[in-house]
Motif scaffolding. Structure first.
Motif, PDB file in Angstrom:
ATOM      1  N   VAL A  49       2.905   0.299   4.022  1.00  0.00           N
ATOM      2  CA  VAL A  49       1.438   0.205   4.082  1.00  0.00           C
ATOM      3  C   VAL A  49       0.926  -0.677   2.939  1.00  0.00           C
ATOM      4  CG1 VAL A  49      -0.706   1.538   3.788  1.00  0.00           C
ATOM      5  CG2 VAL A  49       1.081   2.357   5.346  1.00  0.00           C
ATOM      6  N   CYS A  50       1.500  -0.530   1.754  1.00  0.00           N
ATOM      7  CA  CYS A  50       1.107  -1.369   0.611  1.00  0.00           C
ATOM      8  C   CYS A  50       1.399  -2.842   0.881  1.00  0.00           C
ATOM      9  CB  CYS A  50       1.825  -0.920  -0.657  1.00  0.00           C
ATOM     10  SG  CYS A  50       1.251   0.666  -1.290  1.00  0.00           S
ATOM     11  N   ALA A  51       2.546  -3.123   1.488  1.00  0.00           N
ATOM     12  CA  ALA A  51       2.894  -4.513   1.807  1.00  0.00           C
ATOM     13  C   ALA A  51       1.916  -5.090   2.832  1.00  0.00           C
ATOM     14  CB  ALA A  51       4.325  -4.600   2.326  1.00  0.00           C
ATOM     15  N   LEU A  52       1.549  -4.288   3.833  1.00  0.00           N
ATOM     16  CA  LEU A  52       0.574  -4.751   4.820  1.00  0.00           C
ATOM     17  C   LEU A  52      -0.772  -5.017   4.155  1.00  0.00           C
ATOM     18  CD1 LEU A  52      -0.301  -5.380   7.711  1.00  0.00           C
ATOM     19  CD2 LEU A  52      -0.738  -2.925   8.014  1.00  0.00           C
ATOM     20  N   GLY A  53      -1.188  -4.123   3.277  1.00  0.00           N
ATOM     21  CA  GLY A  53      -2.446  -4.329   2.556  1.00  0.00           C
ATOM     22  C   GLY A  53      -2.417  -5.598   1.721  1.00  0.00           C
ATOM     23  N   ALA A  54      -1.276  -5.866   1.081  1.00  0.00           N
ATOM     24  CA  ALA A  54      -1.147  -7.089   0.279  1.00  0.00           C
ATOM     25  C   ALA A  54      -1.250  -8.325   1.164  1.00  0.00           C
ATOM     26  CB  ALA A  54       0.173  -7.080  -0.482  1.00  0.00           C
ATOM     27  N   GLU A  55      -0.652  -8.270   2.357  1.00  0.00           N
ATOM     28  CA  GLU A  55      -0.753  -9.407   3.285  1.00  0.00           C
ATOM     29  C   GLU A  55      -2.193  -9.610   3.723  1.00  0.00           C
ATOM     30  OE1 GLU A  55      -0.738 -12.460   5.917  1.00  0.00           O
ATOM     31  OE2 GLU A  55       0.614 -12.028   4.257  1.00  0.00           O
ATOM     32  N   LEU A  56      -2.898  -8.541   4.020  1.00  0.00           N
ATOM     33  CA  LEU A  56      -4.292  -8.674   4.459  1.00  0.00           C
ATOM     34  C   LEU A  56      -5.176  -9.216   3.338  1.00  0.00           C
ATOM     35  CD1 LEU A  56      -4.679  -5.459   6.623  1.00  0.00           C
ATOM     36  CD2 LEU A  56      -4.207  -7.795   7.376  1.00  0.00           C
ATOM     37  N   MET A  57      -4.903  -8.804   2.105  1.00  0.00           N
ATOM     38  CA  MET A  57      -5.673  -9.352   0.974  1.00  0.00           C
ATOM     39  C   MET A  57      -5.378 -10.839   0.794  1.00  0.00           C
ATOM     40  SD  MET A  57      -5.899  -6.325  -1.876  1.00  0.00           S
ATOM     41  CE  MET A  57      -4.182  -5.880  -1.887  1.00  0.00           C
ATOM     42  N   ALA A  58      -4.118 -11.235   0.960  1.00  0.00           N
ATOM     43  CA  ALA A  58      -3.759 -12.649   0.865  1.00  0.00           C
ATOM     44  C   ALA A  58      -4.415 -13.447   1.992  1.00  0.00           C
ATOM     45  CB  ALA A  58      -2.242 -12.817   0.915  1.00  0.00           C
ATOM     46  N   MET A  59      -4.466 -12.853   3.169  1.00  0.00           N
ATOM     47  CA  MET A  59      -5.136 -13.478   4.310  1.00  0.00           C
ATOM     48  C   MET A  59      -6.601 -13.746   4.003  1.00  0.00           C
ATOM     49  SD  MET A  59      -4.417 -11.653   7.974  1.00  0.00           S
ATOM     50  CE  MET A  59      -6.102 -11.431   8.450  1.00  0.00           C
ATOM     51  N   GLU A  60      -7.234 -12.742   3.431  1.00  0.00           N
ATOM     52  CA  GLU A  60      -8.649 -12.876   3.094  1.00  0.00           C
ATOM     53  C   GLU A  60      -8.845 -13.933   2.002  1.00  0.00           C
ATOM     54  OE1 GLU A  60     -12.348  -9.948   2.552  1.00  0.00           O
ATOM     55  OE2 GLU A  60     -10.698  -9.541   1.158  1.00  0.00           O
ATOM     56  N   ALA A  61      -7.986 -13.913   0.996  1.00  0.00           N
ATOM     57  CA  ALA A  61      -8.101 -14.880  -0.101  1.00  0.00           C
ATOM     58  C   ALA A  61      -7.894 -16.312   0.396  1.00  0.00           C
ATOM     59  CB  ALA A  61      -7.092 -14.557  -1.201  1.00  0.00           C
ATOM     60  N   ASP A  62      -6.961 -16.476   1.326  1.00  0.00           N
ATOM     61  CA  ASP A  62      -6.662 -17.810   1.868  1.00  0.00           C
ATOM     62  C   ASP A  62      -7.606 -18.210   2.992  1.00  0.00           C
ATOM     63  OD1 ASP A  62      -4.498 -17.735   0.170  1.00  0.00           O
ATOM     64  OD2 ASP A  62      -3.004 -17.438   1.757  1.00  0.00           O
TER      65      ASP A  62
END
Length: 87
Positions: A49-62
């Motif tokens: 779940v933490c890894a998925l959250g990190a991907e979604l945050m990176a998605m938003e940042a990019d």
């Protein structure tokens, strides 16, 4: 992006669906790897779940789409979470 995107219950549901559907297969493989290392199943899912959250945050940042390769890379680092130290 919506605040709901980062809701823990929502992320858990996404990961549960990924595990049931075995899509992406890397999520199931990561769960197996982590549990074989001795982590309890729920703790291993917490890491995913933490890894998925990190991907979604990176998605938003990019401001870009979901990046499966990046998500798989994040899963590969588990149980270490180097992205958490960068924040």
């Amino acid at each position: 992006m919506s605040e709901q995107l980062f809701d823990e219950a929502g992320l858990r549901e996404i990961v549960a669906n990924q595990l049931v559907e075995r899509n992406p297969p890397h999520v199931t493989a990561t769960l197996l790897r982590l549990t074989m290392k001795g982590l309890p199943r729920e703790e291993a899912i917490d890491y995913i779940v933490c890894a998925l959250g990190a991907e979604l945050m990176a998605m938003e940042a990019d401001q870009g789409p979901f990046n499966l390769e990046r998500y798989q890379g994040l899963l590969d680092t588990l149980p270490e979470m180097p992205w958490a130290e960068e924040a």
